[in-house]
Design an enzyme around this catalytic site. Sequence first.
Site, PDB file in Angstrom:
ATOM      1  N   HIS A  84       0.947  -1.103  -0.008  1.00  0.00           N
ATOM      2  CA  HIS A  84       0.092  -0.308  -0.223  1.00  0.00           C
ATOM      3  C   HIS A  84       0.768   1.238   0.009  1.00  0.00           C
ATOM      4  CE1 HIS A  84      -3.853   1.564   1.525  1.00  0.00           C
ATOM      5  NE2 HIS A  84      -2.539   3.000   1.077  1.00  0.00           N
ATOM      6  N   HIS A 100       1.439   5.085  -2.087  1.00  0.00           N
ATOM      7  CA  HIS A 100       0.764   6.572  -2.819  1.00  0.00           C
ATOM      8  C   HIS A 100       2.274   7.050  -3.012  1.00  0.00           C
ATOM      9  CE1 HIS A 100      -2.846   6.585  -0.879  1.00  0.00           C
ATOM     10  NE2 HIS A 100      -1.839   6.276  -0.227  1.00  0.00           N
ATOM     11  N   LYS A 113      -9.569  -0.376  -6.081  1.00  0.00           N
ATOM     12  CA  LYS A 113      -9.417   0.533  -4.054  1.00  0.00           C
ATOM     13  C   LYS A 113     -10.694   1.324  -4.262  1.00  0.00           C
ATOM     14  CE  LYS A 113      -7.953   2.490  -0.659  1.00  0.00           C
ATOM     15  NZ  LYS A 113      -6.394   3.585  -0.199  1.00  0.00           N
ATOM     16  N   HIS A 171     -11.079   1.238   1.395  1.00  0.00           N
ATOM     17  CA  HIS A 171     -10.846   2.334   2.709  1.00  0.00           C
ATOM     18  C   HIS A 171     -12.092   2.074   3.729  1.00  0.00           C
ATOM     19  CE1 HIS A 171      -8.717   6.444   4.370  1.00  0.00           C
ATOM     20  NE2 HIS A 171     -10.201   6.383   4.972  1.00  0.00           N
ATOM     21  N   HIS A 205      -4.738  -0.662   5.740  1.00  0.00           N
ATOM     22  CA  HIS A 205      -4.400   0.033   6.925  1.00  0.00           C
ATOM     23  C   HIS A 205      -5.455   0.337   7.529  1.00  0.00           C
ATOM     24  CE1 HIS A 205      -7.129   3.091   4.625  1.00  0.00           C
ATOM     25  NE2 HIS A 205      -6.448   3.534   3.695  1.00  0.00           N
ATOM     26  N   ASP A 257       1.438   2.923   3.488  1.00  0.00           N
ATOM     27  CA  ASP A 257       0.572   4.105   2.903  1.00  0.00           C
ATOM     28  C   ASP A 257       1.670   5.035   3.036  1.00  0.00           C
ATOM     29  OD1 ASP A 257      -1.955   5.677   2.505  1.00  0.00           O
ATOM     30  OD2 ASP A 257      -2.348   5.278   4.515  1.00  0.00           O
TER      31      ASP A 257
END
Length: 344
Positions: free
Chosen positions: A14, A16, A100, A137, A175, A248
């Site tokens: 995970h 970004h 996602k 999420h 997460h 994350d």
Amino acid sequence: MTDTLTLTRPDDWHLHFRDGDMLLETVPATAAVFRRAIVMPNLTPPVIRVADAQAYRERILAALPAGTDFEPLMVLYLTEATTPADIAAAAASGIVYGCKLYPAGATTNSDSGVRDPSAIMALYEAMEKHGMPLQVHGEVTEPEIDIFDREKLFIDRYLLTIRQRFPDLKIIFEHVTTREGVQFVQDHDSHTAATVTPQHLMMNRNDLLAGGIRPHNYCLPVLKRREHQLSIQQAVLGGDARFFLGTDSAPHARNKKEAACGCAGCYSAPAALPLYAAFFEEHGALSRLEAFASHFGADFYGLPRNTDTVTLKRDPWQVPAHIHAAGETLVPWQAGVALQWRLA
Ligand code: DOR
Ligand code: ZN
């Protein structure tokens, strides 16, 4: 005392990377350690179609230092306009490894997400059919709902139904931050897993709010009470294969975090593996690091484990106070903290 630690090269399930010049910081930072990463699609505009994922993948590869063999695992961002045909195209593309679900308004760049996660059953059905994992999420978004309750409510209201209706769909509870999230994963079969960030493993809401507000520990879902942190720790330290590494890592410029309305996200990539190693060592469980970082995620996604290794050596260093990238200043998560392990 062990002074070197060699493990199968890990993957980050995970992550970004952002886009543009920021890739020149984020891509080398991750590729220095990890062989693969699940690349989150919440760009502006988001990565919605296979063509978007292909173009983004090319931009990531172009930012790789010469001689690195990092592989970005692309993800589509589900919207209310996504169709089962988009899912089929993603499955056929060979470069997309999941879709996602961002509840609209839940986090950074989630405005194009889904207002009602129970209104896209046809997409979950297509994903189940094509073997496309669902990355979730897991938070409801109504402003009147207490932010500390949003994860539990999402499970009760949406996730249990999705889990029951699509038993072959791989679901990753991204997460995980609560005991209820841990319990949801543990109550289900091997098609259910969770990623665990370093901040949710090592911190609780006191680290955000007690003795002063600490914007660099602010992420979403927000850090919870200590008892929730303990249940995440217990799952990970117990070697439960359904819980694996997903940082994350999410950079925001310093002035956007140290602000009246600060952005959510911790830029942990530059120290990610040493941070997880510190956690495992502190709990006398260093021997469990490798499976968490390098085996469980690949096994869950049905991908081969990496065959090369990385070595950490005991050689104290400090997480840098700042990093300059894309004309901005970043404050990495745990800036200034002394770590024992570093990449050899
Ligand atoms: O803290 C977070 N930051 N949580 C998310 O869900 C998104 C991420 C980001 O993109 O900045
Ligand atoms: Zn994220």
